[in-house]
Design a protein around this motif. Sequence first.
Motif, PDB file in Angstrom:
ATOM      1  N   ALA A  51     -52.898 -18.781   1.130  1.00 48.66           N
ATOM      2  CA  ALA A  51     -51.912 -20.022   0.916  1.00 48.66           C
ATOM      3  C   ALA A  51     -51.142 -19.567  -0.130  1.00 48.66           C
ATOM      4  N   GLY A  52     -49.962 -20.310  -0.225  1.00 50.46           N
ATOM      5  CA  GLY A  52     -48.914 -19.942  -1.406  1.00 50.46           C
ATOM      6  C   GLY A  52     -47.645 -20.747  -1.238  1.00 50.46           C
ATOM      7  N   LEU A  53     -46.644 -20.665  -2.109  1.00 49.95           N
ATOM      8  CA  LEU A  53     -45.438 -21.324  -2.277  1.00 49.95           C
ATOM      9  C   LEU A  53     -44.458 -20.932  -1.157  1.00 49.95           C
ATOM     10  N   ALA A  67     -47.896 -14.659  -5.289  1.00 44.81           N
ATOM     11  CA  ALA A  67     -47.693 -13.828  -6.554  1.00 44.81           C
ATOM     12  C   ALA A  67     -48.436 -12.445  -6.392  1.00 44.81           C
ATOM     13  N   GLY A  68     -48.959 -12.182  -5.128  1.00 46.81           N
ATOM     14  CA  GLY A  68     -49.729 -10.878  -4.830  1.00 46.81           C
ATOM     15  C   GLY A  68     -48.872  -9.627  -4.864  1.00 46.81           C
ATOM     16  N   ASP A  69     -49.618  -8.497  -5.132  1.00 45.99           N
ATOM     17  CA  ASP A  69     -49.146  -7.267  -4.777  1.00 45.99           C
ATOM     18  C   ASP A  69     -48.828  -7.020  -3.214  1.00 45.99           C
ATOM     19  N   ARG A  70     -47.693  -6.772  -2.791  1.00 45.95           N
ATOM     20  CA  ARG A  70     -47.444  -6.671  -1.535  1.00 45.95           C
ATOM     21  C   ARG A  70     -48.034  -5.443  -0.696  1.00 45.95           C
ATOM     22  N   ALA A  71     -48.110  -4.434  -1.318  1.00 47.59           N
ATOM     23  CA  ALA A  71     -48.981  -3.215  -0.895  1.00 47.59           C
ATOM     24  C   ALA A  71     -50.431  -3.576  -0.432  1.00 47.59           C
ATOM     25  N   GLU A  72     -51.107  -4.490  -1.747  1.00 48.52           N
ATOM     26  CA  GLU A  72     -52.470  -5.016  -1.462  1.00 48.52           C
ATOM     27  C   GLU A  72     -52.709  -5.827  -0.299  1.00 48.52           C
ATOM     28  N   LEU A  73     -51.690  -6.735  -0.241  1.00 51.82           N
ATOM     29  CA  LEU A  73     -51.659  -7.729   0.912  1.00 51.82           C
ATOM     30  C   LEU A  73     -51.650  -6.983   2.342  1.00 51.82           C
ATOM     31  N   ARG A  74     -50.643  -6.139   2.316  1.00 45.65           N
ATOM     32  CA  ARG A  74     -50.454  -5.042   3.669  1.00 45.65           C
ATOM     33  C   ARG A  74     -51.861  -4.422   4.074  1.00 45.65           C
ATOM     34  N   GLU A  75     -52.527  -4.084   3.124  1.00 42.62           N
ATOM     35  CA  GLU A  75     -53.770  -3.490   3.442  1.00 42.62           C
ATOM     36  C   GLU A  75     -54.848  -4.632   3.939  1.00 42.62           C
ATOM     37  N   LEU A  76     -54.666  -5.689   3.262  1.00 37.70           N
ATOM     38  CA  LEU A  76     -55.729  -6.531   3.806  1.00 37.70           C
ATOM     39  C   LEU A  76     -55.460  -7.043   5.102  1.00 37.70           C
ATOM     40  N   GLU A 100     -60.679 -15.691  -2.820  1.00 38.18           N
ATOM     41  CA  GLU A 100     -60.105 -14.904  -3.711  1.00 38.18           C
ATOM     42  C   GLU A 100     -58.525 -15.259  -4.210  1.00 38.18           C
ATOM     43  N   THR A 101     -58.010 -14.847  -5.152  1.00 34.50           N
ATOM     44  CA  THR A 101     -56.870 -15.140  -5.658  1.00 34.50           C
ATOM     45  C   THR A 101     -55.776 -13.632  -5.613  1.00 34.50           C
ATOM     46  N   ALA A 102     -54.638 -13.897  -5.261  1.00 40.08           N
ATOM     47  CA  ALA A 102     -53.687 -12.680  -4.915  1.00 40.08           C
ATOM     48  C   ALA A 102     -53.363 -11.990  -6.171  1.00 40.08           C
ATOM     49  N   THR A 103     -54.016 -11.751  -7.200  1.00 40.91           N
ATOM     50  CA  THR A 103     -53.672 -11.188  -8.448  1.00 40.91           C
ATOM     51  C   THR A 103     -53.941  -9.669  -8.229  1.00 40.91           C
ATOM     52  N   THR A 104     -53.317  -8.691  -9.114  1.00 43.05           N
ATOM     53  CA  THR A 104     -53.535  -7.332  -9.068  1.00 43.05           C
ATOM     54  C   THR A 104     -54.867  -6.877  -9.073  1.00 43.05           C
TER      55      THR A 104
END
Length: 357
Positions: free
Chosen positions: A167-169, A139-148, A56-60
Motif C-alpha cells: 500500500a502507498g500514496l 517511502a521505501g528504498d527502491r532496491a529493497e522493494l525490487r529484491e522483495l 512490515e513498513t517500507a522503511t530502510t
Amino acid sequence: MGRNALIEDFDDGLDAGPGAFGRATLITGQRGTGKTVLLNALEDCAKARGWLTIAETATTGLIARLVDDHLPRLLAEHDPHGFDRRITGLTAGPVGITTTVVPDEHRPRPTLRSQIARLTDVLAVHETGLLITVDEVHAGDRAELRELFTVYQHAVREERDIGIVVAGLPVAVSEMLSDQVLTFLRRAQQVDLAAVANADVAAALREPIEAAGRTIADEALGIAVSAVRGYPFLIQLVGDLAWRANRDATDVSVDDAEHAARSAPRRMGAMVHAPALQGLSQVDRAYLGAMAVDDGPSRSSTVAERMGVAPGYGSMYRQRLIDAELIRPTAHGYVDFAMPYLREYLREHAVGDAPER
C-alpha cells in the motif's frame, strides 16, 4: 473496487491456489483513506485460513528485518527440522555416550529467497501459506522493494503458497509502476481507495450507534455525514465525538452532531495535518499558505504571484506538493488541497513566510 469486493477477491485468491489473481494486491489512496486498516483486514482473512503473516513498513532495512527477524522467528516456531545437529565424534563416558556438535562452516548463508522457500515448504504440509504486507511503499528504498518483489515472483513460478499486499500514496506508486523490475505490479490487483459515498458514511455512522442501543435522528446524521466529507479517517473521529458529546442521552442529537462537526477539524489538524506538514521546506509551506487564501481551487499563477516568485519557480514546488499528496490538480492550471480541512488548518497556523526572490 470497493473494500468489501477487494476482501472477497482476496479470499477467493487464497482459496484458488498459487499465483491466483488477488494474491498480489496493490492498494493506493490518499492519507487517511484507510490503507492500513484494509491491510489489517486482509491479514485477518489470511490468519482465519491458518496462514502466517508478516506485516512490515517500507522503511530502510526492510530486507534485513525480513531475513534476520521475521522469517527466522517463523521458521523457529514452525519448522520441525529447524535445528540441525551434526555428529563429529563420540566419547564413551561413565554415564553413556556423548556427542560433540560443531557449526557447519560451509552451510549457505540464509537469504530472503531460501528462507521463504523453506517456510512455504513447511506450510505446504499443512495446506497453508505465507502473506507479506508492506505499508507506505512510496517511502521505501527502491532496491529493497525490487529484491522483495523479485523473490515473490520466483516463489510464484515455483507454485508456492504466498501472497503479497502493498500500500502507498498514488503518485509515488504510479512512478514505481514504471520501474522495469517492478512491472509485475501492473499485473497485480490494483485498488484505489477513493472517497466514501455519503450513503456508506451514513451507514457507518448509524450502525454502531444503534447497535449500542442509542439512536440518531436524520438531521443529526446529515450534519455528521457532511462533516466527514467522504474521508474514511473522519468517520470514526466524527462518530466518536458525537457519541461522547452526551453519553447519558439515548439519542445522539443535532447539538451533539454539531459539536462533532466543530471539533473534528481541530482533531484532524493535530492527528493528520501537522504530521503531514513536518519536514516541508519554507517554500513548500509558503506555497500552501498562498493557496489557503482561496475558498476553493487556486490558480497556480496566482499562487506564484502571491509568493512573489516567477510562475516557473512556483511550478517546481507545486509539483513537489502534488507528489507529497498534499495538493492535487483539478483543472488546467488549478490545484486544490487533497485532504479535508487542510485549508482551515493552514489559515489558523503559521506555515512559513514567502521566500526571498
